[in-house]
Write a protein that holds these residues in place. Structure first.
Motif, PDB file in Angstrom:
ATOM      1  N   PRO A 243      59.558  67.904  42.640  1.00 26.93           N
ATOM      2  CA  PRO A 243      58.093  67.788  43.232  1.00 26.93           C
ATOM      3  C   PRO A 243      57.870  66.417  43.783  1.00 26.93           C
ATOM      4  CG  PRO A 243      57.982  68.985  41.090  1.00 26.93           C
ATOM      5  CD  PRO A 243      59.383  68.285  41.111  1.00 26.93           C
ATOM      6  N   GLU A 244      58.100  65.390  43.171  1.00 25.50           N
ATOM      7  CA  GLU A 244      57.766  64.240  43.869  1.00 25.50           C
ATOM      8  C   GLU A 244      58.563  64.107  45.249  1.00 25.50           C
ATOM      9  OE1 GLU A 244      55.131  61.142  43.661  1.00 25.50           O
ATOM     10  OE2 GLU A 244      55.593  62.481  41.987  1.00 25.50           O
ATOM     11  N   VAL A 245      59.701  64.453  45.259  1.00 28.15           N
ATOM     12  CA  VAL A 245      60.557  64.239  46.427  1.00 28.15           C
ATOM     13  C   VAL A 245      60.014  65.069  47.618  1.00 28.15           C
ATOM     14  CG1 VAL A 245      63.065  64.685  47.359  1.00 28.15           C
ATOM     15  CG2 VAL A 245      62.629  63.678  45.038  1.00 28.15           C
ATOM     16  N   GLN A 246      59.636  66.353  47.070  1.00 28.64           N
ATOM     17  CA  GLN A 246      58.991  67.216  48.205  1.00 28.64           C
ATOM     18  C   GLN A 246      57.731  66.682  48.823  1.00 28.64           C
ATOM     19  OE1 GLN A 246      58.630  70.869  45.916  1.00 28.64           O
ATOM     20  NE2 GLN A 246      60.391  71.529  46.165  1.00 28.64           N
ATOM     21  N   ALA A 247      56.710  66.190  47.933  1.00 26.12           N
ATOM     22  CA  ALA A 247      55.553  65.645  48.291  1.00 26.12           C
ATOM     23  C   ALA A 247      55.834  64.444  49.069  1.00 26.12           C
ATOM     24  CB  ALA A 247      54.674  65.202  47.079  1.00 26.12           C
ATOM     25  N   ASN A 248      56.374  63.324  48.961  1.00 31.79           N
ATOM     26  CA  ASN A 248      56.899  62.404  49.703  1.00 31.79           C
ATOM     27  C   ASN A 248      57.731  62.782  51.132  1.00 31.79           C
ATOM     28  OD1 ASN A 248      55.544  60.748  48.030  1.00 31.79           O
ATOM     29  ND2 ASN A 248      57.650  60.014  47.165  1.00 31.79           N
ATOM     30  N   SER A 249      58.501  63.695  50.995  1.00 31.70           N
ATOM     31  CA  SER A 249      59.182  64.228  51.996  1.00 31.70           C
ATOM     32  C   SER A 249      58.137  64.922  53.298  1.00 31.70           C
ATOM     33  CB  SER A 249      60.309  65.042  51.856  1.00 31.70           C
ATOM     34  OG  SER A 249      61.130  64.378  51.237  1.00 31.70           O
ATOM     35  N   THR A 250      57.344  65.764  52.660  1.00 30.97           N
ATOM     36  CA  THR A 250      56.427  66.553  53.603  1.00 30.97           C
ATOM     37  C   THR A 250      55.242  65.319  54.079  1.00 30.97           C
ATOM     38  OG1 THR A 250      55.083  67.001  51.432  1.00 30.97           O
ATOM     39  CG2 THR A 250      56.536  68.503  52.527  1.00 30.97           C
ATOM     40  N   GLY A 251      55.041  64.341  53.371  1.00 31.76           N
ATOM     41  CA  GLY A 251      54.275  63.383  53.710  1.00 31.76           C
ATOM     42  C   GLY A 251      54.566  62.513  55.002  1.00 31.76           C
ATOM     43  N   ALA A 252      56.087  62.317  54.819  1.00 32.78           N
ATOM     44  CA  ALA A 252      56.546  61.649  56.008  1.00 32.78           C
ATOM     45  C   ALA A 252      56.601  62.334  57.174  1.00 32.78           C
ATOM     46  CB  ALA A 252      58.251  61.183  55.660  1.00 32.78           C
ATOM     47  N   LEU A 253      56.840  63.641  57.073  1.00 34.64           N
ATOM     48  CA  LEU A 253      57.050  64.870  58.055  1.00 34.64           C
ATOM     49  C   LEU A 253      55.834  64.703  58.871  1.00 34.64           C
ATOM     50  CD1 LEU A 253      59.218  67.651  56.703  1.00 34.64           C
ATOM     51  CD2 LEU A 253      59.713  66.341  58.730  1.00 34.64           C
ATOM     52  N   GLU A 281      53.211  77.968  46.931  1.00 39.24           N
ATOM     53  CA  GLU A 281      53.310  77.409  45.712  1.00 39.24           C
ATOM     54  C   GLU A 281      51.854  76.656  45.191  1.00 39.24           C
ATOM     55  OE1 GLU A 281      56.588  75.159  44.876  1.00 39.24           O
ATOM     56  OE2 GLU A 281      58.040  76.609  45.917  1.00 39.24           O
ATOM     57  N   GLU A 282      51.235  77.506  44.418  1.00 35.20           N
ATOM     58  CA  GLU A 282      49.851  76.676  44.019  1.00 35.20           C
ATOM     59  C   GLU A 282      49.995  75.485  43.209  1.00 35.20           C
ATOM     60  OE1 GLU A 282      47.598  79.657  41.953  1.00 35.20           O
ATOM     61  OE2 GLU A 282      47.659  81.220  43.627  1.00 35.20           O
ATOM     62  N   THR A 283      50.948  75.454  42.488  1.00 30.47           N
ATOM     63  CA  THR A 283      51.165  74.074  41.495  1.00 30.47           C
ATOM     64  C   THR A 283      51.924  73.040  42.501  1.00 30.47           C
ATOM     65  OG1 THR A 283      53.247  75.025  40.700  1.00 30.47           O
ATOM     66  CG2 THR A 283      51.185  75.552  39.638  1.00 30.47           C
ATOM     67  N   SER A 284      52.462  73.338  43.663  1.00 26.93           N
ATOM     68  CA  SER A 284      53.019  72.147  44.383  1.00 26.93           C
ATOM     69  C   SER A 284      52.221  71.102  44.719  1.00 26.93           C
ATOM     70  CB  SER A 284      53.571  72.998  45.762  1.00 26.93           C
ATOM     71  OG  SER A 284      54.197  71.894  46.632  1.00 26.93           O
ATOM     72  N   LYS A 285      52.992  69.790  44.419  1.00 30.11           N
ATOM     73  CA  LYS A 285      52.345  68.549  44.684  1.00 30.11           C
ATOM     74  C   LYS A 285      52.488  68.570  46.145  1.00 30.11           C
ATOM     75  CE  LYS A 285      53.374  65.668  40.662  1.00 30.11           C
ATOM     76  NZ  LYS A 285      54.113  64.675  40.126  1.00 30.11           N
ATOM     77  N   ALA A 286      53.155  69.085  47.090  1.00 30.10           N
ATOM     78  CA  ALA A 286      53.392  68.961  48.360  1.00 30.10           C
ATOM     79  C   ALA A 286      52.437  69.889  49.349  1.00 30.10           C
ATOM     80  CB  ALA A 286      54.867  68.979  48.712  1.00 30.10           C
ATOM     81  N   ARG A 287      51.653  70.683  48.490  1.00 32.75           N
ATOM     82  CA  ARG A 287      50.927  71.667  49.104  1.00 32.75           C
ATOM     83  C   ARG A 287      49.915  71.129  50.243  1.00 32.75           C
ATOM     84  NH1 ARG A 287      47.179  76.419  46.375  1.00 32.75           N
ATOM     85  NH2 ARG A 287      47.925  78.105  47.654  1.00 32.75           N
ATOM     86  N   LEU A 288      49.248  70.013  49.921  1.00 34.76           N
ATOM     87  CA  LEU A 288      48.378  69.554  50.894  1.00 34.76           C
ATOM     88  C   LEU A 288      49.026  68.987  52.303  1.00 34.76           C
ATOM     89  CD1 LEU A 288      45.491  68.705  51.898  1.00 34.76           C
ATOM     90  CD2 LEU A 288      45.869  66.652  50.504  1.00 34.76           C
ATOM     91  N   ASN A 289      50.052  68.358  52.072  1.00 36.80           N
ATOM     92  CA  ASN A 289      50.984  67.636  53.102  1.00 36.80           C
ATOM     93  C   ASN A 289      51.430  68.730  53.867  1.00 36.80           C
ATOM     94  OD1 ASN A 289      50.076  65.133  52.448  1.00 36.80           O
ATOM     95  ND2 ASN A 289      52.160  64.550  51.356  1.00 36.80           N
ATOM     96  N   ALA A 290      51.951  69.892  53.141  1.00 33.33           N
ATOM     97  CA  ALA A 290      52.508  70.872  53.941  1.00 33.33           C
ATOM     98  C   ALA A 290      51.893  71.680  54.835  1.00 33.33           C
ATOM     99  CB  ALA A 290      53.046  72.054  52.898  1.00 33.33           C
ATOM    100  N   ILE A 291      50.396  71.759  54.349  1.00 37.74           N
ATOM    101  CA  ILE A 291      49.527  72.751  55.437  1.00 37.74           C
ATOM    102  C   ILE A 291      49.056  71.698  56.427  1.00 37.74           C
ATOM    103  CG2 ILE A 291      46.923  73.061  55.268  1.00 37.74           C
ATOM    104  CD1 ILE A 291      47.267  74.097  52.290  1.00 37.74           C
TER     105      ILE A 291
END
Length: 340
Positions: A243-253, A281-291
């Motif tokens: 999840p941490e990798v997903q969150a940082n990647s979506t932030g960079a994107l 995914e409701e529990t995804s750390k990357a949800r906010l950045n993905a939106i």
């Protein structure tokens, strides 16, 4: 592939006995004298004792006032491995305290430590990078690293250093590149970081994405990320198991896609499906950045057309416990529903 841990144990031929401390206020001045002794064993024992004392911030303050930093800086070039190891350890521990970081910055320790980037002893290099990492957490510390011209050599060290030290370098770069990014770009940081996105270590992948996030927050960084084709590599991490990798990647994107070129690159790499998966995914750390990233893609006609079919995904986000996610989803729906 697993790598051996960097050992902090002393060489087997070193006497680990600490120096006997003088009583009361005389303790630190006596240690400072012993650090300048011509006897190697006396210096080693004084450093052993000092390593314990500097865990106390009050002792750190006193040591700085007594001029220990000049003494320690002179020991960084010592030919004895143990002296260098313990001297760098003392500075690393001092940097863990607020009063210590301020003192180290005033004392010009960054430039002195830079001379040990190629030290043959792993633990010495680890200690100096821990110190850089702690100092760079302060704006003036990050500025000090930049002024010392350390960004290019740190970028180069990412190619050769042990994984444990690479993590520290990435943390340092993340804080420094928040301030200024041109030196890192000139040193070829994007090429190195792009390679690190596929590293087997979760921590390194995550931290590399975090550095790219900081680079993408600058206008010149956004352009460089597009030109170096980093966006497709970041998209590949959206399906990472961590999840941490997903969150940082979506932030960079999210930062990289602010430009029209970035959005076009993402659309060409079919960014929408993996981003929608993270939003669902409701529990995804990357949800906010993905939106937020999808909101940027919705500004393109083809992006808006695709996302109209997934409007319900964003509607469900309005019930998210996070107010930030709710606001982001509301904005996304507004952008998706917009009609020219």
């Amino acid at each position: 592939m697993a790598q051996p841990r960097i050992s902090a144990y002393l060489p087997p031929d070193t006497d680990p006995t600490k120096a006997a401390l003088a009583f009361g206020r005389r303790a630190l001045p006596k240690l400072n004298e012993e650090l300048q002794s011509p006897e190697l064993l006396t210096q080693q024992r004084a450093l052993m004792a000092l390593c314990d004392l500097v865990h106390d911030p009050e002792k750190v303050y006193q040591a700085i006032e007594l001029g220990f930093l000049d003494t320690l800086k002179s020991l960084l070039g010592h030919q004895d491995q143990t002296v260098r190891q313990k001297a760098t350890e003392v500075l690393s521990v001092m940097a863990s305290h607020s009063i210590g970081r301020e003192g180290l910055l005033r004392g010009g320790v960054i430039s002195a430590l830079a001379g040990l980037l190629d030290d043959p002893v792993d633990i010495c290099r680890k200690n100096i990078h821990q110190t850089f990492d702690m100092l760079a957490k302060l704006p003036q510390g990050a500025g000090g690293v930049l002024r010392a011209g350390l960004i290019p050599p740190l970028v180069l060290k990412l190619k050769t250093e042990l994984d444990e030290i690479q993590e520290l370098i990435l943390d340092t770069l993340s804080n420094c590149l928040r301030v200024e990014v041109s030196k890192a770009l000139a040193a070829g940081a994007l090429t190195v970081l792009k390679e690190k996105l596929s590293h087997p270590s979760t921590a390194i992948r995550s931290k590399a994405a975090c550095v790219l996030l900081e680079i993408s927050s600058h206008a010149e960084g956004k352009i460089a990320v597009y030109n170096e084709e980093v966006i497709p590599a970041l998209l590949g991490l959206l399906e990472d198991s961590q999840p941490e990798v997903q969150a940082n990647s979506t932030g960079a994107l999210m930062f990289a896609l602010v430009t029209p070129q970035g959005r076009s690159s993402a659309m060409g790499a079919e960014a929408i499906p993996p981003l929608l998966t993270l939003v669902a995914e409701e529990t995804s750390k990357a949800r906010l950045n993905a939106i937020k990233t999808l909101t940027l893609l919705a500004e393109l006609p083809e992006g808006r057309q695709t996302l109209l079919e997934h409007r319900d995904t964003f509607l469900r986000c309005l019930d998210d416990p996070s107010e930030a996610v709710q606001r982001a989803a509301d904005i996304a729906i507004t952008v998706i529903d917009w009609k020219p």
